[in-house]
Scaffold this active site. Structure first.
Site, PDB file in Angstrom:
ATOM      1  N   ASP A  38      37.825  30.861  29.143  1.00 40.82           N
ATOM      2  CA  ASP A  38      36.664  30.245  28.484  1.00 40.82           C
ATOM      3  C   ASP A  38      36.983  29.888  27.038  1.00 40.82           C
ATOM      4  O   ASP A  38      36.543  28.864  26.526  1.00 40.82           O
ATOM      5  CB  ASP A  38      35.454  31.190  28.523  1.00 40.82           C
ATOM      6  CG  ASP A  38      34.847  31.278  29.922  1.00 40.82           C
ATOM      7  OD1 ASP A  38      35.078  30.362  30.733  1.00 40.82           O
ATOM      8  OD2 ASP A  38      34.153  32.276  30.212  1.00 40.82           O
ATOM      9  N   GLU A 117      18.306  34.851  35.432  1.00 37.83           N
ATOM     10  CA  GLU A 117      18.916  35.375  36.652  1.00 37.83           C
ATOM     11  C   GLU A 117      20.306  35.887  36.332  1.00 37.83           C
ATOM     12  O   GLU A 117      20.944  35.378  35.421  1.00 37.83           O
ATOM     13  CB  GLU A 117      19.076  34.233  37.684  1.00 37.83           C
ATOM     14  CG  GLU A 117      17.817  33.501  37.998  1.00 37.83           C
ATOM     15  CD  GLU A 117      18.073  32.231  38.822  1.00 37.83           C
ATOM     16  OE1 GLU A 117      19.223  32.005  39.254  1.00 37.83           O
ATOM     17  OE2 GLU A 117      17.109  31.478  39.013  1.00 37.83           O
ATOM     18  N   LYS A 119      24.178  35.923  36.552  1.00 32.17           N
ATOM     19  CA  LYS A 119      25.184  34.923  36.919  1.00 32.17           C
ATOM     20  C   LYS A 119      26.200  35.655  37.784  1.00 32.17           C
ATOM     21  O   LYS A 119      26.942  36.512  37.313  1.00 32.17           O
ATOM     22  CB  LYS A 119      25.836  34.360  35.659  1.00 32.17           C
ATOM     23  CG  LYS A 119      26.931  33.371  35.954  1.00 32.17           C
ATOM     24  CD  LYS A 119      27.253  32.568  34.702  1.00 32.17           C
ATOM     25  CE  LYS A 119      28.647  31.988  34.715  1.00 32.17           C
ATOM     26  NZ  LYS A 119      29.082  31.394  35.958  1.00 32.17           N
ATOM     27  N   ASP A 121      29.361  36.411  39.913  1.00 30.43           N
ATOM     28  CA  ASP A 121      30.748  35.993  39.820  1.00 30.43           C
ATOM     29  C   ASP A 121      31.330  35.904  41.226  1.00 30.43           C
ATOM     30  O   ASP A 121      32.050  36.773  41.687  1.00 30.43           O
ATOM     31  CB  ASP A 121      31.529  37.010  38.983  1.00 30.43           C
ATOM     32  CG  ASP A 121      32.883  36.468  38.577  1.00 30.43           C
ATOM     33  OD1 ASP A 121      33.111  35.262  38.729  1.00 30.43           O
ATOM     34  OD2 ASP A 121      33.715  37.269  38.118  1.00 30.43           O
ATOM     35  N   TYR A 229      20.278  30.866  45.316  1.00 30.26           N
ATOM     36  CA  TYR A 229      19.403  30.691  44.158  1.00 30.26           C
ATOM     37  C   TYR A 229      19.161  29.233  43.801  1.00 30.26           C
ATOM     38  O   TYR A 229      18.304  28.915  43.010  1.00 30.26           O
ATOM     39  CB  TYR A 229      20.014  31.379  42.924  1.00 30.26           C
ATOM     40  CG  TYR A 229      21.452  30.967  42.703  1.00 30.26           C
ATOM     41  CD1 TYR A 229      21.759  29.723  42.176  1.00 30.26           C
ATOM     42  CD2 TYR A 229      22.507  31.810  43.056  1.00 30.26           C
ATOM     43  CE1 TYR A 229      23.062  29.310  42.025  1.00 30.26           C
ATOM     44  CE2 TYR A 229      23.821  31.400  42.900  1.00 30.26           C
ATOM     45  CZ  TYR A 229      24.090  30.159  42.389  1.00 30.26           C
ATOM     46  OH  TYR A 229      25.385  29.741  42.242  1.00 30.26           O
ATOM     47  N   LYS A 331      27.255  34.363  28.847  1.00 31.14           N
ATOM     48  CA  LYS A 331      28.188  35.292  29.480  1.00 31.14           C
ATOM     49  C   LYS A 331      28.348  36.570  28.682  1.00 31.14           C
ATOM     50  O   LYS A 331      28.349  36.543  27.451  1.00 31.14           O
ATOM     51  CB  LYS A 331      29.539  34.610  29.700  1.00 31.14           C
ATOM     52  CG  LYS A 331      29.442  33.560  30.810  1.00 31.14           C
ATOM     53  CD  LYS A 331      30.747  32.872  31.078  1.00 31.14           C
ATOM     54  CE  LYS A 331      31.615  33.621  32.050  1.00 31.14           C
ATOM     55  NZ  LYS A 331      32.795  32.838  32.459  1.00 31.14           N
ATOM     56  N   CYS A 425      62.336  56.522  45.176  1.00 28.34           N
ATOM     57  CA  CYS A 425      61.032  57.183  45.098  1.00 28.34           C
ATOM     58  C   CYS A 425      61.090  58.298  44.057  1.00 28.34           C
ATOM     59  O   CYS A 425      61.975  59.149  44.119  1.00 28.34           O
ATOM     60  CB  CYS A 425      60.670  57.749  46.473  1.00 28.34           C
ATOM     61  SG  CYS A 425      59.213  58.817  46.427  1.00 28.34           S
ATOM     62  N   CYS A 428      60.790  61.904  46.012  1.00 26.50           N
ATOM     63  CA  CYS A 428      61.803  62.477  46.920  1.00 26.50           C
ATOM     64  C   CYS A 428      63.172  61.835  46.782  1.00 26.50           C
ATOM     65  O   CYS A 428      64.097  62.180  47.507  1.00 26.50           O
ATOM     66  CB  CYS A 428      61.315  62.405  48.367  1.00 26.50           C
ATOM     67  SG  CYS A 428      61.223  60.700  48.986  1.00 26.50           S
ATOM     68  N   CYS A 443      58.404  53.931  49.481  1.00 21.76           N
ATOM     69  CA  CYS A 443      59.240  55.057  49.862  1.00 21.76           C
ATOM     70  C   CYS A 443      59.187  55.133  51.385  1.00 21.76           C
ATOM     71  O   CYS A 443      58.113  55.298  51.955  1.00 21.76           O
ATOM     72  CB  CYS A 443      58.703  56.348  49.251  1.00 21.76           C
ATOM     73  SG  CYS A 443      59.476  57.790  49.987  1.00 21.76           S
ATOM     74  N   CYS A 448      58.036  62.488  52.736  1.00 25.45           N
ATOM     75  CA  CYS A 448      57.949  62.492  51.270  1.00 25.45           C
ATOM     76  C   CYS A 448      56.772  63.367  50.830  1.00 25.45           C
ATOM     77  O   CYS A 448      55.636  63.156  51.273  1.00 25.45           O
ATOM     78  CB  CYS A 448      57.756  61.067  50.760  1.00 25.45           C
ATOM     79  SG  CYS A 448      57.391  61.000  48.991  1.00 25.45           S
TER      80      CYS A 448
HETATM   81  S1  IVH Z   1      22.455  27.683  38.670  1.00 31.77           S
HETATM   82  C1  IVH Z   1      23.723  23.083  37.938  1.00 31.77           C
HETATM   83  N1  IVH Z   1      22.294  30.251  38.912  1.00 31.77           N
HETATM   84  O1  IVH Z   1      27.911  29.816  38.017  1.00 31.77           O
HETATM   85  C2  IVH Z   1      24.326  24.360  38.314  1.00 31.77           C
HETATM   86  N2  IVH Z   1      24.447  29.252  38.979  1.00 31.77           N
HETATM   87  O2  IVH Z   1      29.207  28.655  35.691  1.00 31.77           O
HETATM   88  C3  IVH Z   1      23.213  25.291  38.560  1.00 31.77           C
HETATM   89  N3  IVH Z   1      26.273  30.847  39.346  1.00 31.77           N
HETATM   90  O3  IVH Z   1      27.978  26.507  39.174  1.00 31.77           O
HETATM   91  C4  IVH Z   1      23.752  26.588  38.789  1.00 31.77           C
HETATM   92  N4  IVH Z   1      25.006  32.630  39.477  1.00 31.77           N
HETATM   93  O4  IVH Z   1      28.392  28.512  40.863  1.00 31.77           O
HETATM   94  C5  IVH Z   1      23.113  29.187  38.860  1.00 31.77           C
HETATM   95  N5  IVH Z   1      21.982  32.521  39.144  1.00 31.77           N
HETATM   96  C6  IVH Z   1      22.786  31.464  39.110  1.00 31.77           C
HETATM   97  C7  IVH Z   1      24.191  31.590  39.253  1.00 31.77           C
HETATM   98  C8  IVH Z   1      24.987  30.445  39.168  1.00 31.77           C
HETATM   99  C9  IVH Z   1      26.253  32.165  39.530  1.00 31.77           C
HETATM  100  C10 IVH Z   1      27.490  30.029  39.343  1.00 31.77           C
HETATM  101  C11 IVH Z   1      27.342  28.678  39.967  1.00 31.77           C
HETATM  102  C12 IVH Z   1      27.470  27.735  38.815  1.00 31.77           C
HETATM  103  C13 IVH Z   1      28.376  28.509  37.902  1.00 31.77           C
HETATM  104  C14 IVH Z   1      28.287  28.007  36.500  1.00 31.77           C
END
Ligand code: IVH
Length: 682
Positions: A38, A117, A119, A121, A229, A331, A425, A428, A443, A448
């Protein structure tokens, strides 16, 4: 920075970011942490905005104008009805507040309604439901066109084929994230390492790698999950806000975000983000931030809001939709700390895998003191060039064991040498071996002492038969004094064996003996899991216990019976079969029996179908006949070959033939796969 300096830096960053995009999106094998990625991308975007002429002159396409591209060989490509965009992200509260200030200005309102919400991963996916039925699942791809992963997505247990209830438009793209739970991540990675393959760095990469497997039976053997979502294309408008949409997704029976908040005003947004940062530690999916969305769809569509777009050269322009301005991802910075590598030691696993571990100068990180971090394998050490004495950054993501993410080369002490991975190892001294194409050194010595110790430890652990008081230290002590040599020996321990071990240890010894005694009748799945059969974790052990109900029956299991178990691929079946055919393992089972271990079979919970007879016909959309049979039998039902008046259900798929006709003529109830799953779910 001068324009002259900016140009080469832009060019360099473009190559670097594009390389990391490729590693992350296509190969699911990133070399750097998200946070560092990032930062690189943010630096590039800043330079492109500050030096537009140099950016244009730097020529090549820029990754800031793309959403990444996950498309892989072997999948059909499908165009999204509505492009899948991404989100701009920030680690900075002030930028988050600027996001609101822009919206407030554009909409001429001060207090706006937002949703906050987690995010997640995971891996983005778009599902199409037509007339309430799941017809397609597509990855983001390049945003316009993705890979058709429908067969793989259909293996996800919690995802319904059919939307419950009313209110969905005829055609709808529902978007979300596919993920793996941490325990499943650990299980698969362990299997991966045992097989000599490189482990995945985190659950997201493993989920991405899994979704792109070409054989959906292999996908079924890994328990992918999904959470939904987002809204893509809709054939007709049906709801007015994200809050309402979230409630509808839930009402349709789809897995949704639990910690969903609707709030008013940016201060409330910020408070909700803070709350999420605490709650996320308890989520089943990894969460790397919070997504803040303008709640009202009408406001989202307001002409003054729109999208951020870029031309291919990185010139800001509304040419191509990249990310909507109505949403923002905040983030959470990873928990990281700087420390020093005091030593590199080698851990011997119960399968003999030699895992290098960085012994660190203790450092406080995310609530705990970290003294050790995994270095994965010899190749990883070489790639990062981690040396004894190096200053390093360690990171702890969620509950995942801390890892060394980077070496601070500037601080490297003079005279250090690259780490030489041992050739034997450490326990042993047997020469280590590495299979063709494998990354793990092992090993090979079955006797062992470290392997034996690890096996006993695993057997007694929380996930094994769970013997209270028989932890690492006690196991080590018992082995050291030659009081035990194997797993069955544990069940032969007597009070007299233990008393000499501790001063005034009468109570301790009596408790341990009692704890061991109590576990002679441990649940069968615990015993199976404790045996450490390759490919078998807790979930598979539970399946085996449910199907075979005793160690004797398991020992006699045929590969055909094993493959029939829902969620078992050929690899797992073969691993179990191979384990139970090895004489030393049969001897172990016999020795356990002789030592008085009588595992308890699971209670027969499957009674949904008891006394019910099924006939299968045609091709089911996701389940093989074997899998459907196993599911019906596990629920107490019977599968028969021909339809009669006594048949309770005919389970029909595509191209069903005469059996379906007969069922109809006899008035036998005909169901489809979705119906079967609903009945099973009770
Ligand atoms: S809304 C227009 N809500 O994070 C895109 N995305 O870094 C709207 N992601 O592309 C996305 N949790 O793949 C949304 N609660 C959430 C999310 C979420 C994970 C992902 C998604 C998005 C990416 C952006």
């Amino acid at each position: 920075m001068s324009p002259d300096q900016a140009r080469p830096r832009i060019a360099e960053l473009r190559v670097e970011v594009a390389r990391h995009d490729e590693l992350y999106y296509r190969r699911a094998r990133p070399e750097i942490a998200d946070f560092d990625y990032d930062r690189l991308k943010a630096e590039l975007a800043t330079l492109e905005a500050r030096f537009p002429e140099e950016a244009a002159a730097a020529g090549a396409e820029t990754p800031t104008a793309r959403v990444g591209d996950d498309r892989a060989e072997g999948f059909a490509r499908v165009k999204h009805r509505l492009a899948m965009t991404t989100l701009d992200n920030t680690y900075d509260e002030a930028e988050m507040r600027e996001f609101h200030a822009r919206l407030a200005k554009a909409l001429g309102a001060d207090e706006l309604a937002y949703t906050v919400e987690p995010k997640i991963d995971g891996v983005a996916v778009s599902l199409t439901y037509e007339r309430g039925r799941l017809t397609r699942a597509v990855t983001r791809g390049d945003g316009e066109e993705g890979d058709d992963v429908t067969a793989n997505v259909r293996t996800i247990r919690g995802l319904p084929d059919t939307l419950a209830g009313e209110g969905a438009p005829n055609v709808i793209e529902i978007r979300g994230e596919i993920y793996l739970r941490e325990e499943e991540f650990r299980r698969i990675n362990q299997v991966q390492e045992e097989a000599g393959e490189a482990p995945y760095a985190n659950p997201r990469n493993l989920a991405a790698g899994t979704l792109k497997l070409l054989d959906s039976r292999l996908v079924a053997a890994r328990r992918l999950e999904i959470v939904l979502y987002g809204l893509g294309f809709q054939s007709s408008a049906f709801c007015a806000s994200q809050t309402e949409y979230h409630a509808l997704l839930r009402a349709w029976g789809l897995p949704v975000i639990e910690a969903f908040r609707s709030v008013r005003g940016i201060d409330a947004v910020w408070a909700a983000i803070g709350e999420l940062d605490v709650l996320r530690r308890g989520f089943v999916y990894a969460t790397d931030g919070a997504v803040v969305k303008l709640d009202s769809f009408e406001q989202q569509r307001h002409p003054k809001i729109g999208f951020r777009g870029m031309t291919a050269e990185g010139q800001a322009e509304a040419a191509r939709k990249l990310s909507p301005r109505w949403a923002c991802a905040y983030k959470f910075a990873p928990d990281r700390a700087e420390t020093r590598v005091r030593d590199i030691t080698i851990q011997v696993g119960r399968t003999g895998a030699l895992t290098p571990v960085a012994e660190l100068e203790p450092v406080f990180l995310a609530g705990t003191t970290v003294k050790r971090a995994t270095l994965h394998n010899a190749d990883e050490i070489a790639r990062k060039d981690v040396r004894i004495g190096d200053a390093v950054l360690v990171e702890k993501a969620g509950e995942i064991i801390p890892a060394v993410v980077a070496v601070l080369v500037e601080q490297r002490p003079a005279g250090s040498a690259p780490y030489a991975f041992p050739t034997s190892c450490p326990a042993c001294r047997t020469a280590a071996v590495r299979g063709e194409g494998e990354v793990v050194w092992r090993c090979p010595n079955p006797a062992c002492p470290e392997k034996v110790r690890r096996r006993i430890e695993h057997f007694a652990s929380k996930n094994g038969v769970d013997i209270d008081g028989l932890g690492e230290e006690v196991v080590a002590l018992l082995l050291e004094r030659s009081i035990i040599h194997s797993i069955p020996d544990v069940f032969r321990l007597r009070l007299d064996d233990l008393l000499p071990l501790k001063k005034s240890g009468e109570v301790w010894a009596a408790n341990l003996i009692a704890a061991i005694d109590a576990r002679r009748r441990a649940d069968l799945w615990r015993v199976i899991n404790g045996l450490g059969i390759p490919q078998v974790g807790a979930a598979a052990a539970k399946d085996l216990a449910r199907v075979f109900r005793s160690l004797e029956a398991l020992a006699a299991a045929s590969e055909a019976e094993l493959v029939r178990i829902d969620g078992f691929g050929e690899k797992t079946a073969a691993a179990v079969r191979s384990w139970v055919s090895a004489p030393e393992n049969l001897a172990l089972l016999e020795a356990l029996r002789a030592a008085g271990v009588e595992p308890a079979a699971p209670a027969v919970s499957g009674t949904v179908f008891s006394g019910k007879t099924f006939v299968l016909t045609g091709t089911l959309p996701t389940l093989s006949r074997e899998a459907a049979t196993a599911m019906i039998e596990a629920a107490g039902g019977k599968v028969s070959g021909s339809v009669s008046r006594k048949t309770h259900y005919v389970l029909a798929g595509d191209d069903a033939g005469s059996k379906l006709e007969k069922a109809k003529s006899l008035g036998v109830l005909v169901i489809d796969e979705a119906e079967l799953k609903r009945l099973l779910a009770g």
